[in-house]
Write a protein that holds these residues in place. Structure first.
Motif, PDB file in Angstrom:
ATOM      1  N   VAL A  16       0.869  -1.126   0.026  1.00  0.00           N
ATOM      2  CA  VAL A  16      -0.006  -0.164  -0.019  1.00  0.00           C
ATOM      3  C   VAL A  16       0.883   1.262   0.157  1.00  0.00           C
ATOM      4  CG1 VAL A  16      -1.889  -0.982   1.060  1.00  0.00           C
ATOM      5  CG2 VAL A  16      -0.187   0.083   2.530  1.00  0.00           C
ATOM      6  N   ALA A  26      -2.820   0.536  -3.890  1.00  0.00           N
ATOM      7  CA  ALA A  26      -2.698  -0.735  -3.321  1.00  0.00           C
ATOM      8  C   ALA A  26      -2.290  -1.912  -4.320  1.00  0.00           C
ATOM      9  CB  ALA A  26      -3.953  -1.142  -2.402  1.00  0.00           C
ATOM     10  N   TRP A 126      -5.756  -2.378   4.681  1.00  0.00           N
ATOM     11  CA  TRP A 126      -5.857  -3.578   3.410  1.00  0.00           C
ATOM     12  C   TRP A 126      -7.186  -3.776   3.368  1.00  0.00           C
ATOM     13  CZ3 TRP A 126      -3.532  -4.583  -0.625  1.00  0.00           C
ATOM     14  CH2 TRP A 126      -3.990  -6.014  -1.238  1.00  0.00           C
TER      15      TRP A 126
END
Length: 316
Positions: A16, A26, A126
């Protein structure tokens, strides 16, 4: 300054680009995949005389497309190559990975090699990108973006309750953020609401151009029906495409990640949908035990959604 971070997970590497606590982009890579910029050797197994394209075979038997071959390249020769695009699975077809002779390829930086490795990415970072790709939808004030990965292009529909011009302008920033979050490339079609007047369409074009000024791409102007097409370099499967074509594999990797992130003593109890059982490879389970230092118990629950694996600690 924005900084790339990489988390080497079980069966998956995650990178990321962070600017403070904001995620700018990402990327995801599954071990064993060929990736853009990778140096490989392959035997040229097929090439028509006088052509600059052919097929190569790697030592493990995988096939790769090769372009920009010298016209005098001979079948049977082993060539040093640079991968330009990883393999991409699509509904109904499979795109072979592609490469060029090493001396004909433009060097590419590898984010996963240059990023700062961390044991864990910041909480929620994430998950936000993964959940958005899994659902195929991103909501914003007054509307939402709906994503669909098709063999022809990635289609993005914009829906909402605002007037057409306001809705289109409100969608620009979440749209451009999603392109980077999902690591999208290739042909991308954006279906904005229909804006009848040219000044309104021009305003959206200008806003989109400013938002994507630092993202290499080509783009059409909005037509009278609100459609815009973007073409960007395609280097491999996006997170969105993984969800569309390898959903079980992606969900299994996320299940392991959730189990790995739990701290404490005891035994790890991982509850998953039955469809994920076969995707949890024995070596992955062993790696989870090694990383956590805890025994692992896996149980299935058909009432769980595929993406809703749950991990907790229980007494031994």
């Amino acid at each position: 300054m924005p900084e790339w971070l990489v988390e080497h997970g079980i069966g998956e590497d995650r990178a990321v680009l962070m600017d403070g606590d904001r995620v700018l982009a990402a990327k995801c890579r599954w071990p064993g995949e060929l990736y853009a910029g990778q140096s490989i050797d392959a035997k040229l197994v097929r090439k028509e005389a006088g052509k600059t394209r052919g097929l190569g075979e790697l030592a493990d038997g995988r096939t790769i497309l090769i372009d920009r071959l010298p016209r005098n390249a001979q079948e049977g020769a082993t060539l040093p190559l640079t991968v330009t695009r990883g393999a991409i699975a699509e509904r109904g077809r499979y795109k072979l990975p592609a490469a060029r002779p090493a001396d004909m390829a433009t060097p590419a930086s590898d984010v996963f090699a240059s990023a700062r490795p961390v044991r864990r990415l910041p909480q929620g970072v994430w998950e936000d990108a993964w959940d958005a790709a899994s659902s195929g939808e991103i909501a914003f004030a007054g509307g939402s973006l709906l994503f669909s990965a098709t063999p022809a292009m990635t289609q993005i529909d914009i829906d909402g309750t605002l007037p057409p011009r306001e809705l289109a302008l409100a969608a620009v920033m979440p749209l451009t953020r999603a392109l980077r979050w999902f690591d999208l490339g290739g042909s991308i079609g954006i279906d904005f609401p229909t804006i009848a007047d040219k000044p309104g369409r021009r305003a959206v074009d200008e806003s989109l151009g400013a938002a994507l000024a630092d993202w290499p791409h080509e783009r059409t102007a909005m037509n009278g029906f609100g459609f815009v097409q973007i073409v960007a370099r395609l280097e491999g499967p996006s997170l969105l495409h993984r969800m569309a074509t390898a959903r079980l594999g992606a969900a299994a990797r996320m299940a392991l990640r959730r189990a790995e992130r739990i701290d404490g003593a005891g035994e790890t109890l991982l509850t998953i949908h039955p469809a994920l059982s076969a995707k949890l490879r024995p070596e992955w389970r062993e790696e989870l035990v090694r990383r956590t230092g805890r025994p692992l118990q896996v149980q299935t629950d058909p009432a769980l959604a595929i993406e809703a694996a749950h991990a907790q600690l229980v007494s031994r």
